[in-house]
Every structure is written in structure tokens, then in C-alpha cells.
Design a protein around this motif. Structure first.
Motif, PDB file in Angstrom:
ATOM      1  N   LEU A  20       9.096  -1.027   8.493  1.00  0.00           N
ATOM      2  CA  LEU A  20      10.165  -1.095   7.506  1.00  0.00           C
ATOM      3  C   LEU A  20      10.295   0.242   6.784  1.00  0.00           C
ATOM      4  CD1 LEU A  20       9.434  -4.577   5.878  1.00  0.00           C
ATOM      5  CD2 LEU A  20      10.704  -4.045   7.967  1.00  0.00           C
ATOM      6  N   SER A  21      11.535   0.555   6.415  1.00  0.00           N
ATOM      7  CA  SER A  21      11.815   1.774   5.649  1.00  0.00           C
ATOM      8  C   SER A  21      12.551   1.404   4.379  1.00  0.00           C
ATOM      9  CB  SER A  21      12.666   2.741   6.473  1.00  0.00           C
ATOM     10  OG  SER A  21      12.016   3.132   7.654  1.00  0.00           O
ATOM     11  N   CYS A  22      12.357   2.218   3.356  1.00  0.00           N
ATOM     12  CA  CYS A  22      13.073   2.066   2.084  1.00  0.00           C
ATOM     13  C   CYS A  22      13.526   3.451   1.657  1.00  0.00           C
ATOM     14  CB  CYS A  22      12.177   1.435   1.032  1.00  0.00           C
ATOM     15  SG  CYS A  22      12.881   1.416  -0.625  1.00  0.00           S
ATOM     16  N   ILE A  51       1.633   1.603  -3.509  1.00  0.00           N
ATOM     17  CA  ILE A  51       1.126   2.965  -3.402  1.00  0.00           C
ATOM     18  C   ILE A  51       1.413   3.686  -4.703  1.00  0.00           C
ATOM     19  CG2 ILE A  51       3.250   3.868  -2.313  1.00  0.00           C
ATOM     20  CD1 ILE A  51       1.386   5.665  -0.594  1.00  0.00           C
ATOM     21  N   GLY A  52       0.410   4.381  -5.216  1.00  0.00           N
ATOM     22  CA  GLY A  52       0.556   5.070  -6.478  1.00  0.00           C
ATOM     23  C   GLY A  52       1.165   6.450  -6.308  1.00  0.00           C
ATOM     24  N   PRO A  53       1.463   7.097  -7.412  1.00  0.00           N
ATOM     25  CA  PRO A  53       2.057   8.436  -7.332  1.00  0.00           C
ATOM     26  C   PRO A  53       1.052   9.485  -6.892  1.00  0.00           C
ATOM     27  CG  PRO A  53       1.647   7.833  -9.612  1.00  0.00           C
ATOM     28  CD  PRO A  53       1.341   6.622  -8.788  1.00  0.00           C
ATOM     29  N   GLY A  54       1.531  10.548  -6.296  1.00  0.00           N
ATOM     30  CA  GLY A  54       0.686  11.654  -5.887  1.00  0.00           C
ATOM     31  C   GLY A  54      -0.395  11.232  -4.933  1.00  0.00           C
ATOM     32  N   GLY A  55      -1.630  11.591  -5.239  1.00  0.00           N
ATOM     33  CA  GLY A  55      -2.748  11.267  -4.363  1.00  0.00           C
ATOM     34  C   GLY A  55      -3.446   9.977  -4.685  1.00  0.00           C
ATOM     35  N   SER A  56      -2.905   9.183  -5.578  1.00  0.00           N
ATOM     36  CA  SER A  56      -3.568   7.925  -5.928  1.00  0.00           C
ATOM     37  C   SER A  56      -3.467   6.935  -4.785  1.00  0.00           C
ATOM     38  CB  SER A  56      -2.989   7.344  -7.214  1.00  0.00           C
ATOM     39  OG  SER A  56      -1.609   7.150  -7.106  1.00  0.00           O
ATOM     40  N   GLY A  57      -4.253   5.886  -4.845  1.00  0.00           N
ATOM     41  CA  GLY A  57      -4.490   5.045  -3.693  1.00  0.00           C
ATOM     42  C   GLY A  57      -3.460   3.978  -3.426  1.00  0.00           C
ATOM     43  N   THR A  58      -3.840   3.099  -2.495  1.00  0.00           N
ATOM     44  CA  THR A  58      -3.010   1.999  -2.069  1.00  0.00           C
ATOM     45  C   THR A  58      -3.754   0.694  -2.299  1.00  0.00           C
ATOM     46  OG1 THR A  58      -3.877   2.166   0.181  1.00  0.00           O
ATOM     47  CG2 THR A  58      -1.861   3.389  -0.301  1.00  0.00           C
ATOM     48  N   SER A  59      -2.997  -0.394  -2.351  1.00  0.00           N
ATOM     49  CA  SER A  59      -3.609  -1.716  -2.430  1.00  0.00           C
ATOM     50  C   SER A  59      -2.737  -2.702  -1.662  1.00  0.00           C
ATOM     51  CB  SER A  59      -3.791  -2.160  -3.880  1.00  0.00           C
ATOM     52  OG  SER A  59      -2.558  -2.264  -4.542  1.00  0.00           O
ATOM     53  N   TYR A  60      -3.384  -3.787  -1.181  1.00  0.00           N
ATOM     54  CA  TYR A  60      -2.711  -4.771  -0.340  1.00  0.00           C
ATOM     55  C   TYR A  60      -3.134  -6.180  -0.733  1.00  0.00           C
ATOM     56  CZ  TYR A  60      -2.067  -0.686   2.677  1.00  0.00           C
ATOM     57  OH  TYR A  60      -1.728   0.548   3.169  1.00  0.00           O
ATOM     58  N   LYS A  65      -4.345  -7.096   4.770  1.00  0.00           N
ATOM     59  CA  LYS A  65      -5.299  -5.993   4.884  1.00  0.00           C
ATOM     60  C   LYS A  65      -5.740  -5.796   6.331  1.00  0.00           C
ATOM     61  CE  LYS A  65      -7.220  -6.096   0.218  1.00  0.00           C
ATOM     62  NZ  LYS A  65      -8.401  -6.422  -0.631  1.00  0.00           N
ATOM     63  N   GLY A  66      -5.723  -4.555   6.768  1.00  0.00           N
ATOM     64  CA  GLY A  66      -6.094  -4.240   8.142  1.00  0.00           C
ATOM     65  C   GLY A  66      -4.941  -4.357   9.128  1.00  0.00           C
ATOM     66  N   ARG A  67      -3.823  -4.907   8.708  1.00  0.00           N
ATOM     67  CA  ARG A  67      -2.653  -5.076   9.585  1.00  0.00           C
ATOM     68  C   ARG A  67      -1.459  -4.267   9.106  1.00  0.00           C
ATOM     69  NH1 ARG A  67      -0.198  -9.794  10.059  1.00  0.00           N
ATOM     70  NH2 ARG A  67      -0.749 -10.561   7.970  1.00  0.00           N
ATOM     71  N   PHE A  68      -1.276  -4.112   7.811  1.00  0.00           N
ATOM     72  CA  PHE A  68      -0.130  -3.407   7.244  1.00  0.00           C
ATOM     73  C   PHE A  68      -0.599  -2.089   6.625  1.00  0.00           C
ATOM     74  CE2 PHE A  68       2.826  -7.253   6.135  1.00  0.00           C
ATOM     75  CZ  PHE A  68       2.664  -7.734   7.416  1.00  0.00           C
ATOM     76  N   THR A  69       0.271  -1.093   6.681  1.00  0.00           N
ATOM     77  CA  THR A  69      -0.011   0.201   6.056  1.00  0.00           C
ATOM     78  C   THR A  69       1.217   0.684   5.309  1.00  0.00           C
ATOM     79  OG1 THR A  69      -1.532   0.787   7.857  1.00  0.00           O
ATOM     80  CG2 THR A  69      -0.782   2.560   6.423  1.00  0.00           C
ATOM     81  N   ILE A  70       1.046   0.963   4.020  1.00  0.00           N
ATOM     82  CA  ILE A  70       2.133   1.516   3.212  1.00  0.00           C
ATOM     83  C   ILE A  70       1.991   3.034   3.197  1.00  0.00           C
ATOM     84  CG2 ILE A  70       0.845   1.276   1.037  1.00  0.00           C
ATOM     85  CD1 ILE A  70       3.534   0.618  -0.330  1.00  0.00           C
ATOM     86  N   SER A  71       3.113   3.724   3.305  1.00  0.00           N
ATOM     87  CA  SER A  71       3.091   5.183   3.295  1.00  0.00           C
ATOM     88  C   SER A  71       4.449   5.688   2.811  1.00  0.00           C
ATOM     89  CB  SER A  71       2.783   5.739   4.686  1.00  0.00           C
ATOM     90  OG  SER A  71       3.808   5.397   5.605  1.00  0.00           O
ATOM     91  N   ARG A  72       4.572   7.013   2.701  1.00  0.00           N
ATOM     92  CA  ARG A  72       5.851   7.577   2.238  1.00  0.00           C
ATOM     93  C   ARG A  72       6.069   8.921   2.885  1.00  0.00           C
ATOM     94  NH1 ARG A  72       3.408   7.523  -3.727  1.00  0.00           N
ATOM     95  NH2 ARG A  72       1.582   8.826  -3.330  1.00  0.00           N
ATOM     96  N   LEU A  79      10.033   5.322   1.563  1.00  0.00           N
ATOM     97  CA  LEU A  79       8.823   4.502   1.576  1.00  0.00           C
ATOM     98  C   LEU A  79       8.802   3.700   2.868  1.00  0.00           C
ATOM     99  CD1 LEU A  79       6.411   3.412  -0.254  1.00  0.00           C
ATOM    100  CD2 LEU A  79       7.959   1.513  -0.780  1.00  0.00           C
ATOM    101  N   TYR A  80       7.614   3.502   3.443  1.00  0.00           N
ATOM    102  CA  TYR A  80       7.477   2.778   4.694  1.00  0.00           C
ATOM    103  C   TYR A  80       6.464   1.648   4.568  1.00  0.00           C
ATOM    104  CZ  TYR A  80       9.588   7.029   6.614  1.00  0.00           C
ATOM    105  OH  TYR A  80      10.430   8.083   6.864  1.00  0.00           O
ATOM    106  N   LEU A  81       6.615   0.677   5.450  1.00  0.00           N
ATOM    107  CA  LEU A  81       5.602  -0.351   5.624  1.00  0.00           C
ATOM    108  C   LEU A  81       5.442  -0.582   7.126  1.00  0.00           C
ATOM    109  CD1 LEU A  81       3.691  -2.304   4.100  1.00  0.00           C
ATOM    110  CD2 LEU A  81       5.438  -4.067   4.446  1.00  0.00           C
ATOM    111  N   GLN A  82       4.340  -0.099   7.669  1.00  0.00           N
ATOM    112  CA  GLN A  82       4.028  -0.339   9.073  1.00  0.00           C
ATOM    113  C   GLN A  82       3.289  -1.662   9.182  1.00  0.00           C
ATOM    114  OE1 GLN A  82       4.574   1.671  12.108  1.00  0.00           O
ATOM    115  NE2 GLN A  82       4.046  -0.365  12.849  1.00  0.00           N
ATOM    116  N   MET A  83       3.849  -2.568   9.970  1.00  0.00           N
ATOM    117  CA  MET A  83       3.281  -3.905  10.102  1.00  0.00           C
ATOM    118  C   MET A  83       2.867  -4.116  11.554  1.00  0.00           C
ATOM    119  SD  MET A  83       5.974  -6.052   7.743  1.00  0.00           S
ATOM    120  CE  MET A  83       7.319  -5.883   8.905  1.00  0.00           C
ATOM    121  N   THR A  84       1.613  -4.461  11.765  1.00  0.00           N
ATOM    122  CA  THR A  84       1.103  -4.704  13.108  1.00  0.00           C
ATOM    123  C   THR A  84       0.471  -6.093  13.171  1.00  0.00           C
ATOM    124  OG1 THR A  84      -1.056  -3.727  12.620  1.00  0.00           O
ATOM    125  CG2 THR A  84       0.645  -2.251  13.435  1.00  0.00           C
TER     126      THR A  84
END
Length: 116
Positions: A20-22, A51-60, A65-72, A79-84
Motif C-alpha cells: 500500500l502507498s499513501c 512510524i515516528g519522525p526522523g530516525g525514530s522507530g516503528t511499532s505494529y 508483526k513479522g508480516r507487515f513493514t511500514i516505511s516511507r 508512506l508505505y505498508l508492505q504486507m506479506t
């Protein structure tokens, strides 16, 4: 004016993947608190990933957990959400969210259906 536009949803079989894209305007994705939520009819909107600003972390949420990845994307302000390994329970409308200047902002959502 903050605008968020989701895309990338669709119909996928169990075990499949979607990304997914935003696309955001009016904010800078890399410096904002951004999240993905999902909702099914008759249920409350559920937090999926953050996902937090800058270098701050992610939470799910535990269920992804272990299947989805949030990134930008820094260049594309996206913003993205990779879902496997998708499961039928992942079916729903997925919404992009940003908390900006004291207000929550939402996109219109993109539908994800996981079914054989």
C-alpha cells in the motif's frame, strides 16, 4: 492543507502480498508521526502500524508483526505498508493517518480483500 491519498489495495489470495502507498501533501512524511489503520464494517478502526519522525522507530499491532513493514520515501513524500503472508483476517479498508498540529488527518482508504 493536509491531504493523504491511499492506493495499492486489491484482492489477493491467502499467503499473498500487497504494498500500500499513501501519497501526502501539506506535510513532510519523514518528519511526521504517521500510521496505518484498518477497519471492517461493524467494527472500530484498528491500529496497524506506526512510524515516528526522523530516525525514530516503528511499532505494529501484534497480529501483523513479522508480516507487515511500514516505511516511507524521502524523495516522494510517500508512506508505505508492505504486507506479506496475508491472511483472511487482514481484510478491510486501510487508512493512512498523520497527527499534525494537534489534529488527526485521514485518507479516503483503500480496500484489501484476502480470499481464495
Amino acid at each position: 492543507q493536509v491531504q493523504l491519498k491511499e492506493s495499492g489495495g486489491g484482492l489477493v489470495q491467502p499467503g499473498g502480498s500487497l504494498k500500500l502507498s499513501c501519497a501526502a501533501s501539506g506535510i513532510t512524511v519523514v518528519s511526521s508521526h504517521m500510521s496505518w489503520f484498518r477497519q471492517v464494517p461493524g467494527k472500530e478502526r484498528e491500529f496497524v502500524a506506526r512510524i515516528g519522525p526522523g530516525g525514530s522507530g516503528t511499532s505494529y499491532v501484534d497480529s501483523v508483526k513479522g508480516r507487515f513493514t511500514i516505511s516511507r520515501s524521502y524523495a516522494g513524500n510517500t508512506l508505505y505498508l508492505q504486507m506479506t503472508n496475508l491472511e483472511p483476517e487482514d481484510t478491510g479498508t486501510y487508512y493512512c493517518n498523520v497527527f499534525y498540529r494537534g489534529h488527526q488527518h485521514w485518507g479516503q482508504g483503500t480496500q484489501v480483500t484476502v480470499s481464495s
